[in-house]
Design an enzyme around this catalytic site. Structure first.
Site, mmCIF file in Angstrom:
data_model
loop_
_atom_site.group_PDB
_atom_site.id
_atom_site.type_symbol
_atom_site.label_atom_id
_atom_site.label_comp_id
_atom_site.label_asym_id
_atom_site.label_seq_id
_atom_site.Cartn_x
_atom_site.Cartn_y
_atom_site.Cartn_z
ATOM 1 N N HIS A 57 68.174 -61.270 -19.512
ATOM 2 C CA HIS A 57 68.815 -62.706 -19.942
ATOM 3 C C HIS A 57 67.873 -63.473 -20.745
ATOM 4 O O HIS A 57 66.896 -63.359 -21.031
ATOM 5 C CB HIS A 57 69.277 -63.391 -18.599
ATOM 6 C CG HIS A 57 68.107 -63.884 -17.865
ATOM 7 N ND1 HIS A 57 67.473 -64.763 -18.257
ATOM 8 C CD2 HIS A 57 67.886 -63.452 -16.524
ATOM 9 C CE1 HIS A 57 66.572 -65.273 -17.210
ATOM 10 N NE2 HIS A 57 66.737 -64.402 -16.331
ATOM 11 N N SER A 105 64.179 -60.407 -15.516
ATOM 12 C CA SER A 105 63.563 -61.619 -16.156
ATOM 13 C C SER A 105 62.262 -61.436 -17.112
ATOM 14 O O SER A 105 62.195 -60.318 -17.552
ATOM 15 C CB SER A 105 63.493 -63.115 -15.714
ATOM 16 O OG SER A 105 63.533 -64.093 -16.505
#
Length: 229
Positions: free
Chosen positions: A134, A111
């Site tokens: 993501h 992330s």
């Protein structure tokens, strides 16, 4: 003739000792910071979670950049991600340092760990490490309004632009990885291993601790020579 060889040998050994001494000085002059667990933002995480507090890291980076006895910075990452603004703040600080910086992803750089990994001037990842790419998400109550969607898009663009500016991957390819629907159950995004991260251009090279330290030594030598000139 014998005396010349002996003297020459002594000079060579002395020169080698000086070289090793210089390398040891450089190695001792490195500072290492760890970005591990959850990158904590404006809210304090549960005490059972391992966290990296940005308010501790930021002043440490200032100290490293201003301390003349420190030759370079090694950043070790094993993070699940966390607060976007806190992560970007740390990443921007590392990217703006004028000293040699090298990052090494161990375990995971997930992330917001992606921009943290690429913020150094040179990045490494071990083959067994993984990185999760993501979209930005939030937990809790969300106001269902067009402005909220616009805010998320702008935050997403900040991350995409930073990663693309500090690595070899394009924003288009990064967005493709971010929006994949067939790799993560009940979610979108991509989980890539160390070799894939290098192939995609996110990370510079596959390597471990010795590779990262060797690179820091070389970068420090170049930096020192530049200032001498």
């Amino acid at each position: 003739m014998t005396n010349y060889i002996e003297n020459n040998s002594e000079n060579t050994q002395e020169g080698r000792k000086n070289e090793l001494s210089d390398e040891k000085k450089l190695t001792r002059g490195f500072r290492c910071i760890t970005l591990v667990g959850h990158i904590e933002g404006h809210y304090i995480m549960n005490e059972t979670q391992k966290t990296t507090k940005y308010e501790n890291i930021l002043p440490e980076l200032v100290e490293i950049n201003t301390d003349k006895s420190i030759s370079g910075l090694l950043v070790l990452l094993n993070t699940v991600g966390g607060d976007v603004e806190a992560g970007l703040a740390i990443a921007e600080m590392i990217a703006s340092m004028d000293k040699p910086t090298v990052s090494l992803v161990l375990g995971g750089g997930h992330s917001i760990g992606v921009p943290l990994a690429v913020s150094a001037k040179k990045s490494f990842i071990v083959p067994s490490a993984t990185m999760t790419v993501h979209p930005v998400r939030i937990s809790g109550t969300v106001v269902g309004a067009p402005q909220t969607f616009y805010y998320f898009n702008r935050m997403q663009d900040r991350i995409l632009d930073f990663v693309a500016a500090h690595s070899k991957i394009t924003t288009e390819r990064l967005r493709d990885l971010m929006m994949k629907t067939d790799e993560i159950a009940t979610d979108v995004g991509s989980i890539i291993d160390g070799r894939q991260a290098v192939e995609e251009g996110i990370i510079d090279e596959i390597g471990g601790l010795s590779d990262a330290l060797s690179t820091l030594v070389e970068m420090s030598k170049i930096s020192e020579n530049k200032y001498k000139l």
